[in-house]
Design an enzyme around this catalytic site. Structure first.
Site, mmCIF file in Angstrom:
data_model
loop_
_atom_site.group_PDB
_atom_site.id
_atom_site.type_symbol
_atom_site.label_atom_id
_atom_site.label_comp_id
_atom_site.label_asym_id
_atom_site.label_seq_id
_atom_site.Cartn_x
_atom_site.Cartn_y
_atom_site.Cartn_z
ATOM 1 N N HIS A 153 1.738 -5.333 -2.343
ATOM 2 C CA HIS A 153 0.951 -4.445 -3.209
ATOM 3 C C HIS A 153 0.018 -5.191 -4.157
ATOM 4 O O HIS A 153 -1.125 -4.790 -4.342
ATOM 5 C CB HIS A 153 1.897 -3.545 -4.008
ATOM 6 N N ASP B 277 3.537 -3.347 1.858
ATOM 7 C CA ASP B 277 3.090 -3.109 0.484
ATOM 8 C C ASP B 277 4.216 -3.328 -0.539
ATOM 9 O O ASP B 277 4.021 -3.955 -1.565
ATOM 10 C CB ASP B 277 2.543 -1.680 0.379
ATOM 11 N N SER C 290 -4.384 1.299 -6.360
ATOM 12 C CA SER C 290 -3.064 1.778 -6.766
ATOM 13 C C SER C 290 -3.214 3.078 -7.567
ATOM 14 O O SER C 290 -3.897 3.991 -7.101
ATOM 15 C CB SER C 290 -2.342 0.668 -7.535
#
Ligand SMILES: *[C@@H]1O[C@H](CO)[C@@H](O)[C@H](O)[C@H]1NC(C)=O
Ligand SMILES: *[C@@H]1O[C@H](CO)[C@@H](O)[C@H](O)[C@H]1NC(C)=O
Ligand SMILES: *[C@@H]1O[C@H](CO)[C@@H](O)[C@H](O)[C@H]1NC(C)=O
Length: 292
Positions: free
Chosen positions: A273, A218, A98
């Protein structure tokens, strides 16, 4: 040879083999609002499949400190990674998750002494973020993504890490004027005092491989293709990496990496995610082959 002598020579041979084929150390950079413990599954996968690997997960800029501007984070991160790299004579691998991936990208581009072999970005906003996500709603509760440029494209807004890679396709001139970090790394900055250092491309080209992992489910990175350098155009249609000027002019070396077989994409659906680093299938398919 006596049994003992042959046993000893076998042990020596095995030690030699382990030394020769030992896995390179892996440096892991965590994401926004996370800390090193949040990435314990990923660490577990690495040591399960590659026993003996040294895994160094950065354990600072945790939680709220992850909002510190990215250049400031990089200064400290470089102080942490430099000795690790110096110790690792055969080089290291770098994984960023990320926001950690865009930090990792900054390290790859700006550290002229890095010995990173493979850089793996695990669902990272590599070409910016333009979407409502929980952490933005938490910071600025009633803000719409269309309005956030008013905050992020200011001196104050650049004091937030997210502001550093906020990429509003409807205000690209302001992005190029204000974005301290992403626009600089992309050679898109039009700040008067900024000139893109040629080393920032050379440093990328010293990588053996770059792996870009992302997927359509995601739910946080927007567009999700930013994980593979895609971004929105002014109609909010996604421009894939290979269609970007940045790719075609080879500003940061992506095209060269691609043409030399060193740029890889791994696209997986069905992964939210927050699950990328917890999913062993993702690890085995997209990450493990690059950690040798
Ligand atoms: C990084 O190391 C340098 C040299 O030792 C030091 O001057 C600097 O303050 C350190 N930076 C951070 C952010 O820790
Ligand atoms: C960065 O952008 C400037 C201005 O567009 C261009 O002249 C320069 O060649 C670019 N640098 C690289 C390394 O492509
Ligand atoms: C990991 O991702 C795969 C691919 O989408 C999915 O099929 C699987 O259910 C996921 N596993 C876990 C434990 O979440």
């Amino acid at each position: 040879m006596s049994t003992w002598a042959s046993l000893i020579s076998t042990v020596l041979l095995v030690c030699q083999a382990i030394k020769t084929f030992g896995y390179k150390p892996v440096i892991v950079v965590h994401g926004i609002l996370d800390d090193a413990k949040d990435l314990s599954d990923l660490r577990g996968f690495i040591t399960k499949h590659h026993p003996g690997t040294e895994v160094h997960t950065l354990d600072f800029f945790d939680h709220y400190h992850s909002f510190i501007p990215l250049w400031d984070q990089l200064d400290k991160i470089r102080n942490f990674t430099t000795p690790l790299m110096q110790k690792a004579k055969d080089g290291v691998h770098l994984i960023g998750y990320s926001q950690g991936g865009i930090i990792g990208r900054g390290l790859v581009q700006t550290d002229s002494n890095h010995n990173i072999h493979n850089f793996i970005a695990l669902s990272s906003p590599l070409n910016g973020q333009f979407g409502d996500t929980s952490f933005i709603n938490w910071l600025f509760p009633s803000a719409l993504k269309e309005e956030l440029y008013k905050i992020f494209y200011t001196h104050y807004g650049q004091l937030w890490s997210i502001g550093n890679y906020w990429k509003d396709p409807h205000h690209s001139k302001m992005y190029r004027q204000y974005s301290d970090y992403l626009a600089a790394l992309n050679n898109e900055s039009i700040k008067e005092d900024f000139k893109f250092p040629p080393a920032w491309k050379k440093n990328v080209l010293r990588l053996k491989n770059m792996m870009l992992i992302g997927g359509p489910d995601d739910g946080v990175i927007a567009p999700w293709q930013s994980a593979q350098f895609g971004c929105f155009d002014e109609n909010e249609q996604v421009v894939p990496m290979r269609k970007l000027d940045m790719y075609q002019s080879d500003n940061i070396g992506l095209k060269t990496l691609d043409q030399t077989g060193r740029l890889h994409e791994c696209t997986i659906s069905g992964v939210h995610h927050t699950s990328w680093h917890k999913n062993e299938t993702v690890f085995l398919k997209c990450i493990e082959p690059l950690l040798t």
